[in-house]
Design a protein around this motif. Sequence first.
Motif, PDB file in Angstrom:
ATOM      1  N   ARG A  84       6.843 -12.467   2.826  1.00 56.77           N
ATOM      2  CA  ARG A  84       6.784 -13.514   1.818  1.00 56.77           C
ATOM      3  C   ARG A  84       7.613 -13.158   0.581  1.00 56.77           C
ATOM      4  O   ARG A  84       8.102 -14.043  -0.130  1.00 56.77           O
ATOM      5  CB  ARG A  84       5.323 -13.687   1.413  1.00 56.77           C
ATOM      6  CG  ARG A  84       4.972 -14.980   0.739  1.00 56.77           C
ATOM      7  CD  ARG A  84       3.534 -14.970   0.268  1.00 56.77           C
ATOM      8  NE  ARG A  84       2.562 -14.841   1.321  1.00 56.77           N
ATOM      9  CZ  ARG A  84       1.681 -13.830   1.414  1.00 56.77           C
ATOM     10  NH1 ARG A  84       1.679 -12.851   0.539  1.00 56.77           N
ATOM     11  NH2 ARG A  84       0.809 -13.799   2.386  1.00 56.77           N
ATOM     12  N   GLY A  85       7.733 -11.842   0.356  1.00 53.94           N
ATOM     13  CA  GLY A  85       8.382 -11.356  -0.855  1.00 53.94           C
ATOM     14  C   GLY A  85       9.770 -11.927  -1.084  1.00 53.94           C
ATOM     15  O   GLY A  85      10.096 -12.361  -2.199  1.00 53.94           O
TER      16      GLY A  85
ATOM     17  N   ASN B  59       6.732  -2.170   1.373  1.00 53.37           N
ATOM     18  CA  ASN B  59       5.293  -1.874   1.535  1.00 53.37           C
ATOM     19  C   ASN B  59       5.144  -0.466   2.117  1.00 53.37           C
ATOM     20  O   ASN B  59       5.750  -0.141   3.133  1.00 53.37           O
ATOM     21  CB  ASN B  59       4.657  -2.878   2.505  1.00 53.37           C
ATOM     22  CG  ASN B  59       4.657  -4.295   1.962  1.00 53.37           C
ATOM     23  OD1 ASN B  59       5.558  -4.677   1.209  1.00 53.37           O
ATOM     24  ND2 ASN B  59       3.666  -5.076   2.324  1.00 53.37           N
TER      25      ASN B  59
ATOM     26  N   PHE C 155       8.633  -3.505  -5.757  1.00 51.91           N
ATOM     27  CA  PHE C 155       9.858  -4.277  -5.971  1.00 51.91           C
ATOM     28  C   PHE C 155      10.801  -3.320  -6.697  1.00 51.91           C
ATOM     29  O   PHE C 155      10.562  -2.942  -7.842  1.00 51.91           O
ATOM     30  CB  PHE C 155       9.584  -5.535  -6.808  1.00 51.91           C
ATOM     31  CG  PHE C 155      10.849  -6.224  -7.235  1.00 51.91           C
ATOM     32  CD1 PHE C 155      11.704  -6.771  -6.289  1.00 51.91           C
ATOM     33  CD2 PHE C 155      11.209  -6.298  -8.575  1.00 51.91           C
ATOM     34  CE1 PHE C 155      12.907  -7.386  -6.668  1.00 51.91           C
ATOM     35  CE2 PHE C 155      12.407  -6.904  -8.963  1.00 51.91           C
ATOM     36  CZ  PHE C 155      13.249  -7.452  -8.005  1.00 51.91           C
TER      37      PHE C 155
HETATM   38  N1  LIG Z   1      14.907  -4.676  -4.376  1.00 49.15           N
HETATM   39  C1  LIG Z   1      14.163  -4.490  -3.280  1.00 49.15           C
HETATM   40  N2  LIG Z   1      12.927  -3.927  -3.376  1.00 49.15           N
HETATM   41  C2  LIG Z   1      12.169  -3.759  -2.267  1.00 49.15           C
HETATM   42  N3  LIG Z   1      12.565  -4.107  -1.024  1.00 49.15           N
HETATM   43  C3  LIG Z   1      13.791  -4.655  -0.871  1.00 49.15           C
HETATM   44  C4  LIG Z   1      14.645  -4.864  -1.980  1.00 49.15           C
HETATM   45  N4  LIG Z   1      15.770  -5.438  -1.533  1.00 49.15           N
HETATM   46  C5  LIG Z   1      15.654  -5.589  -0.219  1.00 49.15           C
HETATM   47  N5  LIG Z   1      14.481  -5.109   0.215  1.00 49.15           N
HETATM   48  C6  LIG Z   1      14.070  -5.145   1.647  1.00 49.15           C
HETATM   49  O1  LIG Z   1      13.231  -6.244   1.832  1.00 49.15           O
HETATM   50  C7  LIG Z   1      12.018  -5.849   2.487  1.00 49.15           C
HETATM   51  C8  LIG Z   1      10.874  -6.622   1.926  1.00 49.15           C
HETATM   52  O2  LIG Z   1      11.004  -7.998   2.040  1.00 49.15           O
HETATM   53  P1  LIG Z   1       9.708  -8.891   2.058  1.00 49.15           P
HETATM   54  O3  LIG Z   1      10.097 -10.316   2.191  1.00 49.15           O
HETATM   55  O4  LIG Z   1       8.836  -8.531   0.876  1.00 49.15           O
HETATM   56  O5  LIG Z   1       9.097  -8.439   3.410  1.00 49.15           O
HETATM   57  P2  LIG Z   1       7.793  -7.602   3.789  1.00 49.15           P
HETATM   58  O6  LIG Z   1       6.704  -8.548   3.661  1.00 49.15           O
HETATM   59  O7  LIG Z   1       8.034  -7.132   5.187  1.00 49.15           O
HETATM   60  O8  LIG Z   1       7.697  -6.468   2.821  1.00 49.15           O
HETATM   61  C9  LIG Z   1      11.872  -4.354   2.167  1.00 49.15           C
HETATM   62  O9  LIG Z   1      11.168  -3.620   3.088  1.00 49.15           O
HETATM   63  C10 LIG Z   1      13.317  -3.918   2.085  1.00 49.15           C
HETATM   64  O10 LIG Z   1      13.760  -3.514   3.357  1.00 49.15           O
END
Ligand SMILES: Nc1ncnc2c1ncn2[C@@H]1O[C@H](COP(=O)(O)OP(=O)(O)O)[C@@H](O)[C@H]1O
Length: 322
Positions: free
Chosen positions: A212-213, A222, A271
């Motif tokens: 969702r992030g 995570n 993040f």
């Molecule tokens: N600035 C950032 N901070 C954290 N994760 C990032 C960032 N940019 C890209 N990512 C990637 O995006 C993934 C997270 O996306 P997200 O939509 O939150 O998915 P999830 O729910 O699997 O964590 C991280 O595991 C990483 O591989």
Amino acid sequence: MSRRLPTVQRWRGLDHLPGGWGRCVVTIGVFDGVHNGHQTLIGRAVELAREKGVPCVVMTFDPHPSEVVRPGSHPAQLTTLRRRAELVEQLGADVFCVLPFTVELSRMPANEFVHEVLVERLHAAAVVVGQNFTFGQKAAGNVELLRRLGQRFGFVTEGADLVTDTKGGDGGVTFSSTYIRACIDAGDVAAAAVALGRPHRLEGIVVRGDGRGKELGFPTANLSMTRFAAVPADGVYACWFIHSSGRRLGAAVSVGTNPTFSGRERRVEAFVLDVDEDFYGQRVALDFVTRVRGQLKFDSSDALVVEMNKDVAKVRELLEQG
Ligand SMILES: Nc1ncnc2c1ncn2[C@@H]1O[C@H](COP(=O)(O)OP(=O)(O)O)[C@@H](O)[C@H]1O
Ligand SMILES: Cc1cc2nc3c(=O)[nH]c(=O)nc-3n(C[C@H](O)[C@H](O)[C@H](O)COP(=O)(O)O)c2cc1C
């Protein structure tokens, strides 16, 4: 000043000591956190070992003794054994020895432990422990017993004073793993950092969340962690994110169940500021610097995003302040 190479030897048990093992200085404890008090103690043991021209052995136990004595009582873990070994190495110790803590060992009378482990196996020339150190069956062994047996078997004993926080406003707390666990549990990671002499660190592998992030504009890495890891109270924190390559980046970290989305699982997610990178499967660490706020349940994801933007601005400010 002579600089030693960071080459701590790691032993599990005492069955494989190097041939021709001579005498040594030993310090004993669980040393979870390797906090300011532990650092002073280990520092003194290293100093004494240098004076005597012998190696310094830091002896610890695994699993945590309280889990063996009272199953189910394992305290939150401030440092993994791997991290403890790393920190002990930085303090200049020569050996990090982990004794498997078994029921049998827990029932070993204190004088037998001294004779078999410290004298027969390790050939201790000196033993350095904190004043309140107890060991052996029913924790009957203490500094006084070590002193008495040391005179008989030919090692000196140093019972070091406990280290207290002289800068603290409230009369100075005595640094202890229990105190630091309580700070972390309450979300006071800044107080934990003072007692540890560095920020509290969580280590783990980046795993998939709900995906969702990215939609929210805040992708989060995570962390999956070890079973007993000391996770700070739910909330948002300013952290340093340490990549396996050693790169250190600022991060706004959320700990909690994501109540806005009625999540159930408790998560630690970062993040990471100013990067767009795939972190899945990477081994990373988070150093907790300051708490920003508690975890909140928002009426909409838009409201959450407004708050997350404010969090990120605060985190930048806090990390810039050092
Ligand atoms: N600035 C950032 N901070 C954290 N994760 C990032 C960032 N940019 C890209 N990512 C990637 O995006 C993934 C997270 O996306 P997200 O939509 O939150 O998915 P999830 O729910 O699997 O964590 C991280 O595991 C990483 O591989
Ligand atoms: C800085 C920051 C603050 C957050 N604050 C909250 C919060 O107060 N309440 C909440 O429900 N979730 C909060 N979250 C967690 C988000 O709900 C979560 O990152 C989002 O749902 C994405 O989850 P995912 O990684 O599983 O995809 C926060 C996340 C970050 C990075």
